[in-house]
Every structure is written in structure tokens, then in C-alpha cells.
Design a protein around this motif. Structure first.
Motif, PDB file in Angstrom:
ATOM      1  N   ILE A 152      10.606   9.744  -2.155  1.00 39.09           N
ATOM      2  CA  ILE A 152      11.733   8.827  -1.995  1.00 39.09           C
ATOM      3  C   ILE A 152      11.760   8.232  -0.586  1.00 39.09           C
ATOM      4  CG2 ILE A 152      14.269   8.714  -1.903  1.00 39.09           C
ATOM      5  CD1 ILE A 152      14.272  10.766  -4.217  1.00 39.09           C
ATOM      6  N   ALA A 153      11.538   9.073   0.418  1.00 35.18           N
ATOM      7  CA  ALA A 153      11.572   8.592   1.807  1.00 35.18           C
ATOM      8  C   ALA A 153      10.468   7.560   2.052  1.00 35.18           C
ATOM      9  CB  ALA A 153      11.428   9.764   2.777  1.00 35.18           C
ATOM     10  N   LEU A 190       4.038   9.174  -7.059  1.00 32.84           N
ATOM     11  CA  LEU A 190       2.851  10.022  -6.920  1.00 32.84           C
ATOM     12  C   LEU A 190       2.871  10.797  -5.610  1.00 32.84           C
ATOM     13  CD1 LEU A 190       0.112   7.380  -7.925  1.00 32.84           C
ATOM     14  CD2 LEU A 190       1.260   8.998  -9.421  1.00 32.84           C
ATOM     15  N   GLU A 207      11.318  14.598  -2.432  1.00 33.56           N
ATOM     16  CA  GLU A 207      12.067  14.054  -1.304  1.00 33.56           C
ATOM     17  C   GLU A 207      11.203  13.125  -0.452  1.00 33.56           C
ATOM     18  OE1 GLU A 207      12.272  17.179  -2.371  1.00 33.56           O
ATOM     19  OE2 GLU A 207      14.270  18.013  -2.088  1.00 33.56           O
ATOM     20  N   GLU A 208       9.943  13.510  -0.244  1.00 36.13           N
ATOM     21  CA  GLU A 208       9.047  12.674   0.562  1.00 36.13           C
ATOM     22  C   GLU A 208       8.696  11.398  -0.200  1.00 36.13           C
ATOM     23  OE1 GLU A 208       8.153  12.437   3.500  1.00 36.13           O
ATOM     24  OE2 GLU A 208       6.263  11.351   3.542  1.00 36.13           O
ATOM     25  N   GLU A 215       2.434   2.064  -3.291  1.00 35.59           N
ATOM     26  CA  GLU A 215       1.548   2.605  -4.333  1.00 35.59           C
ATOM     27  C   GLU A 215       1.708   4.122  -4.490  1.00 35.59           C
ATOM     28  OE1 GLU A 215      -2.129  -0.626  -4.185  1.00 35.59           O
ATOM     29  OE2 GLU A 215      -2.377   1.311  -3.231  1.00 35.59           O
ATOM     30  N   TYR A 275      14.160   4.810  12.088  1.00 35.94           N
ATOM     31  CA  TYR A 275      13.912   5.852  11.086  1.00 35.94           C
ATOM     32  C   TYR A 275      12.418   5.962  10.772  1.00 35.94           C
ATOM     33  CZ  TYR A 275      13.779   8.621   6.887  1.00 35.94           C
ATOM     34  OH  TYR A 275      13.459   9.597   5.970  1.00 35.94           O
ATOM     35  N   HIS A 293      10.400   9.444  11.059  1.00 35.66           N
ATOM     36  CA  HIS A 293       9.650   9.972   9.923  1.00 35.66           C
ATOM     37  C   HIS A 293       8.189  10.221  10.314  1.00 35.66           C
ATOM     38  CE1 HIS A 293       7.351   9.680   6.121  1.00 35.66           C
ATOM     39  NE2 HIS A 293       8.381  10.303   5.593  1.00 35.66           N
ATOM     40  N   ARG A 303       0.840  -1.211   0.000  1.00 37.16           N
ATOM     41  CA  ARG A 303       0.000   0.000   0.000  1.00 37.16           C
ATOM     42  C   ARG A 303       0.867   1.251   0.000  1.00 37.16           C
ATOM     43  NH1 ARG A 303      -4.444  -0.990  -2.301  1.00 37.16           N
ATOM     44  NH2 ARG A 303      -6.089  -2.034  -1.135  1.00 37.16           N
ATOM     45  N   THR A 341       4.609   5.498  -4.797  1.00 36.93           N
ATOM     46  CA  THR A 341       5.874   5.749  -5.501  1.00 36.93           C
ATOM     47  C   THR A 341       5.631   6.493  -6.816  1.00 36.93           C
ATOM     48  OG1 THR A 341       6.704   3.710  -4.545  1.00 36.93           O
ATOM     49  CG2 THR A 341       8.002   4.663  -6.349  1.00 36.93           C
ATOM     50  N   SER A 385      11.081   4.302   0.339  1.00 36.87           N
ATOM     51  CA  SER A 385      12.148   3.562   1.003  1.00 36.87           C
ATOM     52  C   SER A 385      11.607   2.822   2.237  1.00 36.87           C
ATOM     53  CB  SER A 385      13.244   4.546   1.392  1.00 36.87           C
ATOM     54  OG  SER A 385      14.205   3.900   2.177  1.00 36.87           O
ATOM     55  N   PHE A 437       5.824  15.315  -2.935  1.00 31.33           N
ATOM     56  CA  PHE A 437       6.967  15.981  -3.564  1.00 31.33           C
ATOM     57  C   PHE A 437       8.139  15.014  -3.539  1.00 31.33           C
ATOM     58  CE2 PHE A 437       8.840  16.931   0.514  1.00 31.33           C
ATOM     59  CZ  PHE A 437       7.729  16.988   1.341  1.00 31.33           C
TER      60      PHE A 437
END
Lengths: 252, 128
Positions: free
Chosen positions: A38-39, A30, A35-36, A26, A134, A138, A23, A28, A42, A33
Motif C-alpha cells: 500500500i505504501a 505483488l 502494508e508495504e 507495477e 514522506y 520511506h 514502474r 501493486t 501510494s 507484504f
């Protein structure tokens, strides 16, 4: 030790991670922004990785099929994930709050599993806990920031808490193995884990200016632990397995 | 009309076919933060890139995923780009020496060769 109880526990742990990881993935490409995006992707990848680690224990120690088969070739009713994890994405705030509530539940579970009498699981819990730090950072950072940044961010986060919190209680749906797992020192009872989880999430949500809603029926989102899922899971699995279904024997 | 895509995630979102959003004006974005990465304790922090973020703690969240995911890291710094005070490229002449000052440059001393020569002499003597 009761092998059936351990097997059931490992399926619950693995399936929760796989379903929520999918979930989250999904988003990725979209995400709100770069940086978020990618985080979050990950973290999603970490959760899927955790599921693979649990499936590997099932395969190597309990004689179940290989992880790829367990992940991609089981029917929805065989999944022991909670209904919470299979809910479709909507507002990004919902995904953030789900990630927050889920990762704190995971933390509480891993803290308990580190002391599990089932040694392979205790060893794995130590490794997985490292990545959880992490995930929590986050989640807490965003909950703090968006809980009070603007009127709109507060409203969307509170709406997300109102929707997600009752569902999250499904993570602690007791199973028939609840007492046996506790008696054998494998994992504490679900009620005990839920109480520890509540203290943590309540503290952070309150600090962020968010309120936990009253829940009239805590069992409203039970069912997942016995394989009674909503149509959301079957739709998700159909999409997730679309490529492997074409040729399940293909080598990657 | 709803946007229909080969990507089921896009179709599910039931987005309008026409883009309703007005693009942001230039520079109407979060500030940037310079990211410094430390490989081992005690070593220098090295500049590795930038992230956009509204606050320092969120900048650290992003720095960790952008710049410390695939290489060893023990510590990260983020510094607002606006805090960096820099020389101008127009003044880059000042870095060019007007006259020969190679006597000031440590690399003109050939220490390494001298040390190696000394070491091999020592080794030779010890062998005898």
C-alpha cells in the motif's frame, strides 16, 4: 526566457515521474507484504500525479497537447525520461534502491526549482516538495533497516546499489539547454545537481553500511534525454497504453 | 512449466507453476502495533487500527499510509500491541452496576435544558 529550453526541461521532469511512477505501480498487489504494498503504491501514485502537474504546465503555458495525450499517445522516442527510470523491476531491493536514488535526485532538483526564475515552476516545486518528505522517509527507513538487518538483506541491497547507481547517473545527463537554463536562472547545471545529490546519497548509504561502486563510464546510461531509449520503454508504454489505444477518444 | 497469467506482470516474473513456498506457521509474523491518530493539535489521539512491522519507525511509515492518507492528521502514535494491558471479557461483569447508581452518572443531570431555559429567559428579558 527561452521557451524551447523550458519545454525540454518540463518534458524531462514529467516523463521521469511518469515512467518511474508506472514502474513502481507495477508492484501493486505483488509487494512483499500488505502494508508495504500500500505504501509503495501510494508513492507511485504521487509520482504519476507529479507528472500530470508538469504536463499541465506544458499544456497551459507552452501550448502542448492535454496531459492525457502527452502521457498516452506519444512514441517512445518523444520521451525525455532517463534510461534509469525505464529499467524493468526485478528484486524488490532494486526497486527500493531506485526509489531512494531517484527521490533524492528529485529532492535536489525541487530545492533548486523552488528558486527558479520561471515562476510557475517555482510555485509547483513548493507543492511537490511537501509530498517528497514522506518519500524520503520511506526510502531512508528501508535503506537503514535492510542495509544491515541480516546478511541476506545486506547482500541484496548492496547488489541493488551496484546495479542501480551507475544507471542513476543518467538522471543528470546534460542536455543542449544545460548552460542556457543555468544562465537564465531557471535551473542549475546538471553537474551541480549531481554533486549535491551525491553528497546526500553517499551520506545515507554509508550510514546504512552500503558502498557506492566505482563507475568507469558515467555516461553509460545517457541517451534518454535525447529520446534514445532501450526496448524496455517501448514495451512498458505498450502495456501502459493498452487500454487507451483501443479507443483514444473514450471518455472516462 | 512457468506460470502463465492474464496479468503480464505475473507471466514476466517466470514463476514456477507449482508453489515452492511453504506457508508460514501461525503467528510467525512481525509484531503488530496499535495506531493512534490525532486530527488536530491538542485533541485526543484516537485508536484507528493496527499495522504489522518489525520496528517502531517502520510501523510509523505504514501507519501514515494506512490511516492518515485520506483524513486530516497532525500526529501519529504507534504502540506495540504487546504493551497494552487489558481487562478480560470474562470480567466484564464488573462494569455492570449491581444496584442503581444512576445518581453517579453525570448524564442524569439535565443541565442542557436548564441552561437553554435560562438563556431564553435572558433573551426574553432583554427584548422587553
Amino acid at each position: 526566457m527561452n521557451q524551447d529550453a523550458i519545454k525540454d526541461l518540463l518534458y524531462r521532469l514529467a516523463d521521469d515521474e511518469l515512467v518511474i511512477g508506472h514502474r513502481m505501480s507495477e508492484w501493486t498487489g505483488l509487494g512483499p507484504f500488505l502494508e508495504e504494498d500500500i505504501a509503495f503504491a501510494s508513492i507511485a501514485q504521487d509520482e504519476v500525479g507529479h507528472s500530470q502537474a508538469y504536463y499541465t504546465l506544458l499544456h497551459e503555458l507552452l501550448g502542448e497537447a492535454i496531459p492525457d495525450v502527452l502521457a498516452f499517445q506519444r512514441q517512445p522516442e518523444k520521451f525525455r525520461s532517463s534510461l534509469f527510470t525505464e529499467q524493468p523491476n526485478g528484486d524488490y531491493a532494486f526497486s527500493l534502491i531506485r526509489h531512494f536514488l531517484y527521490d533524492f535526485a528529485e529532492e535536489v532538483r525541487l530545492e533548486a526549482l523552488v528558486k527558479s526564475k520561471f515562476a510557475p515552476l517555482a510555485e509547483l516545486a513548493v507543492k511537490l516538495s511537501r509530498e517528497e518528505r514522506y518519500h524520503q522517509l520511506h526510502a531512508i527507513t528501508w535503506v537503514n533497516q535492510l542495509g544491515s538487518a541480516t546478511e541476506e538483506s545486506h547482500r541484496r541491497m548492496q547488489d541493488a546499489v551496484n546495479a542501480a547507481y551507475p544507471m542513476a547517473l543518467g538522471l543528470f545527463e546534460p542536455t543542449e539547454w544545460n548552460d542556457i537554463l543555468a544562465a537564465e536562472g531557471i535551473m542549475p547545471r546538471e553537474q551541480e545537481l549531481q554533486a549535491a545529490w551525491y553528497l546526500k546519497v553517499e551520506e545515507h548509504l554509508t550510514a546504512a553500511g552500503l558502498t557506492i561502486p566505482a563507475v568507469s563510464d558515467p555516461s553509460a546510461f545517457y541517451g534518454g534525454r535525447s529520446g534514445k531509449h532501450s526496448e524496455h520503454l517501448s514495451k512498458m508504454l505498450k502495456e501502459m497504453t493498452e487500454v487507451t489505444t483501443i479507443d483514444p477518444t473514450a471518455v472516462w | 512449466m512457468k506460470l502463465n497469467s492474464l496479468d503480464p506482470r505475473i507471466s514476466r516474473a517466470e514463476l514456477p507453476e507449482e508453489n515452492q513456498y511453504t506457508p508460514k506457521t501461525e503467528l510467525d509474523q512481525w509484531q503488530t502495533w496499535e495506531v493512534f491518530h490525532q486530527r488536530n493539535r491538542g485533541e485526543h489521539h484516537t485508536h484507528v487500527g493496527i499495522v504489522h512491522a518489525p520496528t517502531a519507525d517502520i510501523a510509523l511509515l505504514f501507519a501514515k499510509e494506512q490511516y492518515a492518507r485520506r483524513m486530516k492528521c497532525v500526529n501519529l502514535w504507534v504502540v506495540p500491541t504487546s504493551a497494552v494491558y487489558a481487562t478480560s471479557y470474562e470480567d466484564s461483569d464488573m462494569f455492570e452496576p449491581g444496584i442503581d447508581k444512576s445518581y453517579r452518572e453525570a448524564f442524569s443531570y439535565k443541565n442542557k435544558e436548564l441552561i437553554q431555559k435560562f438563556k431564553s429567559e435572558q433573551a426574553e428579558q432583554a427584548a422587553h
